[in-house]
Design an enzyme around this catalytic site. Structure first.
Site, mmCIF file in Angstrom:
data_model
loop_
_atom_site.group_PDB
_atom_site.id
_atom_site.type_symbol
_atom_site.label_atom_id
_atom_site.label_comp_id
_atom_site.label_asym_id
_atom_site.label_seq_id
_atom_site.Cartn_x
_atom_site.Cartn_y
_atom_site.Cartn_z
ATOM 1 C CB SER A 239 21.986 -15.636 -3.436
ATOM 2 O OG SER A 239 22.090 -14.302 -2.967
ATOM 3 C CE LYS A 240 30.003 -16.431 -5.989
ATOM 4 N NZ LYS A 240 30.043 -17.478 -6.968
ATOM 5 N NE ARG A 241 21.160 -10.839 -3.043
ATOM 6 C CZ ARG A 241 20.358 -10.795 -2.008
ATOM 7 N NH1 ARG A 241 20.474 -9.825 -1.128
ATOM 8 N NH2 ARG A 241 19.421 -11.703 -1.832
ATOM 9 N N GLY A 243 27.430 -14.140 1.024
ATOM 10 C CA GLY A 243 28.748 -14.699 1.364
ATOM 11 C C GLY A 243 29.006 -15.920 0.508
#
Ligand code: GLU
Length: 473
Positions: A239-241, A243
């Protein structure tokens, strides 16, 4: 059913194309290309609240960058409602689907009762045998088998068995007349002749429902393959966490599409120990059998290393196209292809990304060289003035300005001065690039050409002379 392998990529345009989606697209595309089959693009935009034109555009842009082309489409589900309605009618007419007028309150009650008795909430079949004839506000439900099992013969996970008692008469058409997701997918897959479906295993619970629709229509089932999710370094779903998620962000960071596809394909597929694959090799070697059953873990350092390898080994002409936007960002709109290719050849072994390459290439295209201050203090000395002047003279008399003849000029300078090549090359490098780290000076001069190279040396001479005058040396 046709024998040509026909695969599809059906993104929902509710955001950008992310890493997982790109990998699904690639698997389907590679398999179609490997089997000399067909690859279809379909936009699943029935969720009008969440679908946007911007997402459709972003998906096209990402696919184009990845070099994923399609043989048919793009189809838009939002334009195919007539077809879905026609098939829903067929299902009703054949007794495989029925109208249901149960109110939301009644459905809620069913849910509560099921929960209270520890059962899975499901439709209780109230309208199943009523034979209702298209009443107002009715939904249409599929008649699901009540007993037995539905087995997904998954080409990756082997057999996945679902108890039919766990499934229910799910809605295939809402009361406003619109088809539901699973219905639209199956009708599309049937009418588009899709015979191989590779998708993320987050869809695995839809598959028995979809199989029911195939069966109800007497249609042949496609081969299904559910691919494990891509994970981040901490083993949770990527997920966005972790990168960047959007494929085009990788483009903007300076990854080559061939490196990116090489990396993400390897996240879920293997061919022995081989890590590096060209696009052509992937097409040649891709197979469904070698898709792994465990989730791939995204590792940016591995991607970076592969990118460096692809930059090193790709044809400069191929890199040039992808480097151009980075050069443009730095203010260089270079139309001279041979020049850019020459520049790339000097930098491809020393650049991990195209961004880095563009930054490293900037000195070639600048009108004036700005010298690193410390380096100028160190290397632009009265001694180097003499060396530079001598080199200028020899270079001016050169007829052929290639690496070989440049080398002879430098060898002669070494003989005359008794200095090592490094000592002679360093002020030259600084004069040409403004820096102390760069490709080899012969390579650079070869790319810059005679006039520019000599000009830069002359500018360095003036710079040293002015500096000398300033400091009275
Ligand atoms: N539209 C679905 C998605 O974007 C894909 C459905 C499928 O592959 O069947 O996840």
């Amino acid at each position: 059913m046709n024998n040509t392998v026909t695969t599809r990529f059906p993104p929902s345009p509710t955001g950008y194309l992310h890493v997982g989606g790109a990998r699904t697209a690639l698997f389907n595309w590679l398999y179609a290309r490997h089997m000399k089959g067909r690859f279809i693009l379909r936009i699943e935009d029935t969720d009008t609240e969440r679908s946007t034109q911007a997402s459709v555009d972003a998906i096209f842009e990402a696919l184009e960058w990845l070099g994923i082309d399609w043989d048919e489409g793009p189809y838009f589900q939002s334009k195919r409602f007539d077809i879905y309605i026609e098939y829903i009618q067929k299902l009703i007419d054949s007794g495989n689907a029925y109208y249901c007028t149960c109110s939301p309150e009644k459905l809620e009650e069913m849910r509560k009762v099921a929960m209270a008795t520890g059962k899975k909430p499901k439709y209780d079949g109230t309208c199943r045998e009523k034979g209702l004839k298209n009443p107002d506000n009715a939904v249409v439900r599929i008649k699901a088998p009540l007993t037995g099992t539905t087995v997904v013969h998954d080409v990756i996970k082997n057999n996945i068995v679902f108890q039919n008692t766990e499934l229910d008469d799910f809605v295939i058409r809402r009361s406003d007349g619109t088809p539901t997701y699973n219905l639209a997918v199956v009708i599309d897959d049937i009418t588009m002749g899709i015979n191989t479906i590779i998708r993320g295993d987050d869809h695995v619970n839809n598959t028995p429902k979809q199989i029911m629709i195939y069966n109800a229509l007497g249609a042949q089932l496609p081969a299904f393959g559910h691919v494990p999710m891509v994970l981040g370094g901490d083993k949770t779903r990527l997920s966005k966490r972790h990168g960047a998620m959007s494929v085009t962000e990788y483009r903007d960071m300076g990854y080559l599409p061939d490196a990116f596809i090489n990396y993400i394909v390897r996240l879920g597929w293997s061919y022995g120990d081989q890590e590096f694959f060209t696009r052509e090799e992937l097409i040649e070697k891709f197979s469904l059998e070698n898709i792994g059953r465990s989730a791939g873990v995204f590792d940016i350092d591995k991607l970076l290393a592969l990118n460096a390898d692809h930059i090193k080994t790709s044809q400069p002409g191929k890199i040039a196209k992808h480097l151009a936007p980075f050069l443009k960002n730095l203010g260089f709109d270079i139309k001279d292809e041979p020049l850019v290719e020459g520049v790339i050849k000097t930098l491809n072994a020393r650049s991990k990304t195209l961004k880095e390459m563009a930054e490293g290439a900037a000195f070639y295209f600048k009108d004036t060289v700005s010298y690193d201050k410390d380096a100028a203090a160190k290397f632009f000395t009265p001694d180097s003035l003499g060396i530079l002047k001598m080199l200028i003279e020899s270079l001016e008399s050169l007829e052929l300005f290639d690496e070989k003849s440049l080398e002879t000029v430098f060898i002669k300078a070494m003989e005359v001065t008794g200095l090592k090549l490094g000592k002679i090359a360093q002020p030259v490098r600084l004069a040409l690039t403004g820096k102390t780290v760069s490709p080899g000076v012969f390579e650079i001069m070869n790319v810059l050409g005679k006039e520019k190279s000599i000009n830069r040396l002359k500018l360095a001479v003036s710079f040293i002379e002015e500096k000398g005058a300033l400091h009275n040396i």
